[in-house]
Design a protein around this motif. Structure first.
Motif, PDB file in Angstrom:
ATOM      1  N   TYR A   1       3.181  10.017  10.712  1.00  0.00           N
ATOM      2  CA  TYR A   1       3.204   9.815   9.558  1.00  0.00           C
ATOM      3  C   TYR A   1       4.641  10.018   8.825  1.00  0.00           C
ATOM      4  O   TYR A   1       4.682   9.539   7.810  1.00  0.00           O
ATOM      5  CB  TYR A   1       1.897  10.635   8.835  1.00  0.00           C
TER       6      TYR A   1
ATOM      7  N   ARG B   1      -6.917   9.883   7.067  1.00  0.00           N
ATOM      8  CA  ARG B   1      -6.064  11.090   7.338  1.00  0.00           C
ATOM      9  C   ARG B   1      -6.981  12.199   6.992  1.00  0.00           C
ATOM     10  O   ARG B   1      -6.848  13.264   7.644  1.00  0.00           O
ATOM     11  CB  ARG B   1      -4.962  10.936   6.567  1.00  0.00           C
ATOM     12  N   ALA B   2      -7.613  12.408   6.072  1.00  0.00           N
ATOM     13  CA  ALA B   2      -8.484  13.485   5.627  1.00  0.00           C
ATOM     14  C   ALA B   2      -9.683  13.648   6.738  1.00  0.00           C
ATOM     15  O   ALA B   2      -9.889  14.903   7.167  1.00  0.00           O
ATOM     16  CB  ALA B   2      -9.174  13.340   4.277  1.00  0.00           C
TER      17      ALA B   2
ATOM     18  N   SER C   1       1.046  -1.184   0.098  1.00  0.00           N
ATOM     19  CA  SER C   1       0.159   0.225  -0.092  1.00  0.00           C
ATOM     20  C   SER C   1       0.990   1.390   0.195  1.00  0.00           C
ATOM     21  O   SER C   1       2.172   1.243   0.152  1.00  0.00           O
ATOM     22  CB  SER C   1      -0.734  -0.068   1.297  1.00  0.00           C
ATOM     23  N   ASP C   2       0.239   2.352  -0.155  1.00  0.00           N
ATOM     24  CA  ASP C   2       0.989   3.524   0.104  1.00  0.00           C
ATOM     25  C   ASP C   2       1.649   3.842   1.816  1.00  0.00           C
ATOM     26  O   ASP C   2       0.990   2.692   2.663  1.00  0.00           O
ATOM     27  CB  ASP C   2       0.172   4.683  -0.019  1.00  0.00           C
TER      28      ASP C   2
ATOM     29  N   ASN D   1      -5.628   1.982   0.011  1.00  0.00           N
ATOM     30  CA  ASN D   1      -5.093   2.998  -0.393  1.00  0.00           C
ATOM     31  C   ASN D   1      -6.021   4.325  -0.111  1.00  0.00           C
ATOM     32  O   ASN D   1      -5.664   5.475   0.476  1.00  0.00           O
ATOM     33  CB  ASN D   1      -4.422   3.223  -1.699  1.00  0.00           C
ATOM     34  N   ALA D   2      -7.232   4.162  -0.588  1.00  0.00           N
ATOM     35  CA  ALA D   2      -8.122   5.121  -0.620  1.00  0.00           C
ATOM     36  C   ALA D   2      -8.577   5.416   0.800  1.00  0.00           C
ATOM     37  O   ALA D   2      -8.713   6.531   1.387  1.00  0.00           O
ATOM     38  CB  ALA D   2      -9.396   4.684  -1.456  1.00  0.00           C
TER      39      ALA D   2
ATOM     40  N   TYR E   1      -7.149   9.288  11.669  1.00  0.00           N
ATOM     41  CA  TYR E   1      -5.582   8.860  11.689  1.00  0.00           C
ATOM     42  C   TYR E   1      -4.972   9.475  13.115  1.00  0.00           C
ATOM     43  O   TYR E   1      -4.426   8.859  13.791  1.00  0.00           O
ATOM     44  CB  TYR E   1      -4.939   9.215  10.507  1.00  0.00           C
TER      45      TYR E   1
ATOM     46  N   TYR F   1       2.071   4.245   5.575  1.00  0.00           N
ATOM     47  CA  TYR F   1       1.029   4.674   6.552  1.00  0.00           C
ATOM     48  C   TYR F   1       1.840   5.083   7.823  1.00  0.00           C
ATOM     49  O   TYR F   1       1.349   5.678   8.606  1.00  0.00           O
ATOM     50  CB  TYR F   1       0.149   3.846   6.849  1.00  0.00           C
TER      51      TYR F   1
ATOM     52  N   LYS G   1      -6.044   7.372   2.659  1.00  0.00           N
ATOM     53  CA  LYS G   1      -6.104   8.858   2.487  1.00  0.00           C
ATOM     54  C   LYS G   1      -7.570   9.311   3.059  1.00  0.00           C
ATOM     55  O   LYS G   1      -7.431  10.481   3.713  1.00  0.00           O
ATOM     56  CB  LYS G   1      -6.400   9.178   1.134  1.00  0.00           C
ATOM     57  N   GLY G   2      -8.574   8.577   3.247  1.00  0.00           N
ATOM     58  CA  GLY G   2     -10.020   8.867   3.846  1.00  0.00           C
ATOM     59  C   GLY G   2      -9.786   8.894   5.583  1.00  0.00           C
ATOM     60  O   GLY G   2     -10.165  10.234   6.035  1.00  0.00           O
TER      61      GLY G   2
END
Length: 258
Positions: A256, A238-239, A104-105, A231-232, A243, A107, A235-236
């Motif tokens: 991070y 964190r936004a 994954s990206d 991955n999505a 997180y 984390y 991002k979710g």
């Protein structure tokens, strides 16, 4: 031992049989003390930062996840032979591992640090470790780094099955220093035992080829749909602030990384 994370959230099976994880995603993790990432309470239940993040990701991605304990040295074979569907074990993203699995990206990202007895003149360099016994967890990027950069200087590189065992031997004086993730070292040094014996001696010089680009979740190379969902979800959360909400319970800094 298994327990369910993101309970009650089911994924839909795809029309033509779907992927191996169409009913549940088996998330492989290493059932060993690695604070604050993996912690076991008095009842035997596992928790910690990493497993809370996994739970949040599974909720975000609307996946039904089952945490599946898997020994560290067999976790990649367990993934490739479809005994698990995803690795969540603070695994560094490296070129060598990407020959076998996908990631994954990132984390989180933590530098590699050397810890030794308080007041000793040891440092995180070949010169500072000359003639010393250095403890590392086997089959990790830290072992690979030590064998490349410190083998010609140290008296011995001593391998351990878990990072906690390495720190315990350091506290007992059976090794002179231990290399590991700075975040895991911080957890040890914050304990009563760590405070009494030891201190950080600095970060090793970075070697991205070995130490990697941060930690990622592992996936089979043919499982792009699950990797993209995670991955999505990264991002979710964190936004949304989830997180950071979880991380602030365990860390006083941004885990991070840059």
């Amino acid at each position: 031992m298994k327990r369910t994370c993101a309970t009650g959230v089911l994924i839909l099976a795809l029309a033509f049989g779907g992927p191996a994880w169409a009913d549940t995603v088996r998330v492989g993790y290493t059932p060993e003390a690695y604070p604050p990432f993996f912690l076991q309470d008095a009842s035997g239940k596992w928790g910690g930062w990493e497993l809370e993040i996994v739970d949040a990701l599974c909720v975000e991605a609307k996946l039904d996840c089952v945490l599946t304990p898997t020994a560290w040295d067999g976790i990649i074979p367990a993934l490739t032979t479809k005994k698990i569907d995803m690795i969540a074990a603070s695994m560094s993203i490296t070129e060598e591992r990407m020959k076998t699995i996908d990631f994954s990206d990132r984390y989180y990202k933590s530098p590699a640090e050397v810890v030794a007895a308080r007041g000793s003149e040891i440092s995180a360099t070949p010169e500072g470790l000359k003639g010393k016994i250095l403890g590392v967890q086997v089959s990790t990027t830290h072992e690979a780094y030590a064998r490349k950069h410190f083998a010609s200087a140290v008296a011995e590189i001593k391998g351990y099955q878990t990072q906690d065992e390495a720190f315990q031997d350091l506290a007992a004086g059976r090794v002179d220093a231990v290399q590991g993730e700075a975040i895991a070292a911080e957890g040890f040094l914050a304990s009563d035992q760590g405070k009494a014996c030891c201190e950080a001696k600095g970060n090793v010089v970075d070697d991205p080829e070995i130490l990697g680009l941060g930690a990622g979740f592992g996936f089979r190379q043919d499982d792009d749909p699950l990797r993209e969902k995670i991955n999505a979800a990264i991002k979710g959360i964190r936004a949304s602030g989830k997180y950071d909400e979880i991380s602030k319970k365990y860390f006083t800094f941004d885990i991070y990384g840059d």
